[in-house]
Design a protein around this motif. Sequence first.
Motif, PDB file in Angstrom:
ATOM      1  N   VAL A  46       0.846  -1.189   0.000  1.00 52.21           N
ATOM      2  CA  VAL A  46       0.000   0.000   0.000  1.00 52.21           C
ATOM      3  C   VAL A  46       0.885   1.244   0.000  1.00 52.21           C
ATOM      4  O   VAL A  46       1.976   1.243   0.569  1.00 52.21           O
ATOM      5  N   GLY A  47       0.416   2.293  -0.684  1.00 54.18           N
ATOM      6  CA  GLY A  47       1.156   3.540  -0.739  1.00 54.18           C
ATOM      7  C   GLY A  47       0.237   4.732  -0.523  1.00 54.18           C
ATOM      8  O   GLY A  47      -0.986   4.629  -0.689  1.00 54.18           O
ATOM      9  N   LEU A  48       0.833   5.880  -0.180  1.00 54.02           N
ATOM     10  CA  LEU A  48       0.070   7.073   0.152  1.00 54.02           C
ATOM     11  C   LEU A  48       0.562   8.247  -0.684  1.00 54.02           C
ATOM     12  O   LEU A  48       1.769   8.519  -0.743  1.00 54.02           O
ATOM     13  N   PHE A  49      -0.361   8.932  -1.347  1.00 58.85           N
ATOM     14  CA  PHE A  49      -0.030  10.046  -2.233  1.00 58.85           C
ATOM     15  C   PHE A  49      -0.730  11.326  -1.785  1.00 58.85           C
ATOM     16  O   PHE A  49      -1.911  11.297  -1.411  1.00 58.85           O
ATOM     17  N   ASP A  50      -0.033  12.445  -1.892  1.00 60.70           N
ATOM     18  CA  ASP A  50      -0.648  13.760  -1.742  1.00 60.70           C
ATOM     19  C   ASP A  50      -1.072  14.228  -3.129  1.00 60.70           C
ATOM     20  O   ASP A  50      -0.234  14.501  -3.990  1.00 60.70           O
ATOM     21  N   VAL A  51      -2.367  14.301  -3.361  1.00 59.33           N
ATOM     22  CA  VAL A  51      -2.867  14.783  -4.654  1.00 59.33           C
ATOM     23  C   VAL A  51      -3.741  16.029  -4.448  1.00 59.33           C
ATOM     24  O   VAL A  51      -4.711  16.278  -5.162  1.00 59.33           O
ATOM     25  N   SER A  52      -3.344  16.825  -3.460  1.00 63.05           N
ATOM     26  CA  SER A  52      -4.095  18.035  -3.123  1.00 63.05           C
ATOM     27  C   SER A  52      -4.012  19.102  -4.199  1.00 63.05           C
ATOM     28  O   SER A  52      -4.743  20.098  -4.156  1.00 63.05           O
ATOM     29  N   HIS A  53      -3.123  18.912  -5.172  1.00 63.04           N
ATOM     30  CA  HIS A  53      -3.015  19.876  -6.266  1.00 63.04           C
ATOM     31  C   HIS A  53      -4.179  19.760  -7.246  1.00 63.04           C
ATOM     32  O   HIS A  53      -4.403  20.668  -8.044  1.00 63.04           O
ATOM     33  N   ILE A 222       3.401   0.481   4.691  1.00 59.57           N
ATOM     34  CA  ILE A 222       3.028   1.643   3.881  1.00 59.57           C
ATOM     35  C   ILE A 222       4.201   2.605   3.765  1.00 59.57           C
ATOM     36  O   ILE A 222       5.010   2.722   4.695  1.00 59.57           O
ATOM     37  N   ILE A 223       4.322   3.275   2.619  1.00 60.19           N
ATOM     38  CA  ILE A 223       5.292   4.349   2.456  1.00 60.19           C
ATOM     39  C   ILE A 223       4.634   5.481   1.670  1.00 60.19           C
ATOM     40  O   ILE A 223       3.718   5.240   0.878  1.00 60.19           O
ATOM     41  N   PRO A 224       5.082   6.727   1.891  1.00 59.20           N
ATOM     42  CA  PRO A 224       4.592   7.828   1.060  1.00 59.20           C
ATOM     43  C   PRO A 224       5.177   7.700  -0.344  1.00 59.20           C
ATOM     44  O   PRO A 224       6.312   7.243  -0.514  1.00 59.20           O
ATOM     45  N   CYS A 225       4.406   8.094  -1.336  1.00 57.83           N
ATOM     46  CA  CYS A 225       4.813   7.946  -2.735  1.00 57.83           C
ATOM     47  C   CYS A 225       4.693   9.290  -3.447  1.00 57.83           C
ATOM     48  O   CYS A 225       3.814  10.093  -3.139  1.00 57.83           O
ATOM     49  N   GLY A 226       5.554   9.502  -4.426  1.00 56.09           N
ATOM     50  CA  GLY A 226       5.587  10.774  -5.125  1.00 56.09           C
ATOM     51  C   GLY A 226       5.045  10.722  -6.535  1.00 56.09           C
ATOM     52  O   GLY A 226       4.482   9.716  -6.985  1.00 56.09           O
ATOM     53  N   LEU A 227       5.261  11.827  -7.254  1.00 58.91           N
ATOM     54  CA  LEU A 227       4.741  11.966  -8.617  1.00 58.91           C
ATOM     55  C   LEU A 227       5.335  10.940  -9.574  1.00 58.91           C
ATOM     56  O   LEU A 227       4.668  10.502 -10.520  1.00 58.91           O
ATOM     57  N   GLY A 228       6.587  10.552  -9.340  1.00 57.01           N
ATOM     58  CA  GLY A 228       7.230   9.596 -10.225  1.00 57.01           C
ATOM     59  C   GLY A 228       6.499   8.268 -10.250  1.00 57.01           C
ATOM     60  O   GLY A 228       6.185   7.732 -11.324  1.00 57.01           O
TER      61      GLY A 228
END
Length: 361
Positions: A46-53, A222-228
Amino acid sequence: MDLKTPLYDAHLEAGGKMVSFAGYTLPVQYKDSGVIKEHLAVRNQVGLFDVSHMGEVVYEGKDALANLHYLLTNDFSNLEVGRVRYTLMCNENGGVIDDLLVYKCSDEKYLLVVNAANRAKDVAWMKEHLFGEVAFSDQSDQFVQIALQGAFAKEMIEKRTKEEEIPKKYYSFTENADVGGVTCLLSRTGYTGEFGYELYCKPEDGIKLWNLLLETGQEYDIIPCGLGARDTLRLEAGMPLYGHEMTEEITPLETDLNFAVKMKKEDFIGKKALIDKGEPKITRIGLQLTDRGIVREGADVYFNDKKIGQTTSGTMCPFISKACAMALVEKNSVEIGSPIEVEVRGKKIKAEVVTLPFVKK
């Protein structure tokens, strides 16, 4: 000057490598993981993304539905409260202004989620085409959006949310779910090809929700995940990206998004142009390299030494460990299994046409 999401400090603390994207400063990856590890975390755990943009706008009023029917390509007459539907917004020439999601909150209230880079353009277009009894508002700054994606997303949400508040079907949502003490719009949607949720909350609750999900997911690695990773995941899942597989010059029918275009509707912006253009002359395909190398956007595609189109997105897909790409090519020029060539830096490398998506879950 780029904007910062309410989670900016959390990304810095987690070692996020920050880059400029769609007018925001966002993490492309994190120093202790990297794109491949983040990608595989979503596929396997499982991963976590910030998509607040991403942008959020609301239509309310007696004529809200009529506005959406004229503005967008899909049909919402049978959309139930608590359900979500994918759609396109076209210009008068049938080209795609944006692709977006429509959430039906009530018979007279709809939430639309648009791409971040298109927010200003979309809002201007929507305002220009308002009619009747409808109130329109751009509420993008009133939301933090977090995407929880991967095999263990369901177990995590079940630990923090009442059973009756968890959306059961794909493309369904609960408008006011309590997730560990944070009121959220909880949506069973995503852009990774995995089971997952997207959570919308107030900006002031963003850090609390982010940390809560990271804490809840510790037992699932879980880990935070980025745009890549977000981009490699969507490509591996065969999902189109605005500005690549669709633009204001490419129609939805030319990029195989026919399912979201209801030509039987009375009218919508761009419908006449789509009719006048007739049967599309290009189509979207998937290709997989059989030679070594990586294909990016804008590479010429050849079949039997004839140029038939160009790639629109491409990368090494971490889960299947193969270099893949999507391309727009002449319709009926190739079929599944056809051997093709792609020109990369002046050299033609071998590939074959494969079925989309590249990863089937």
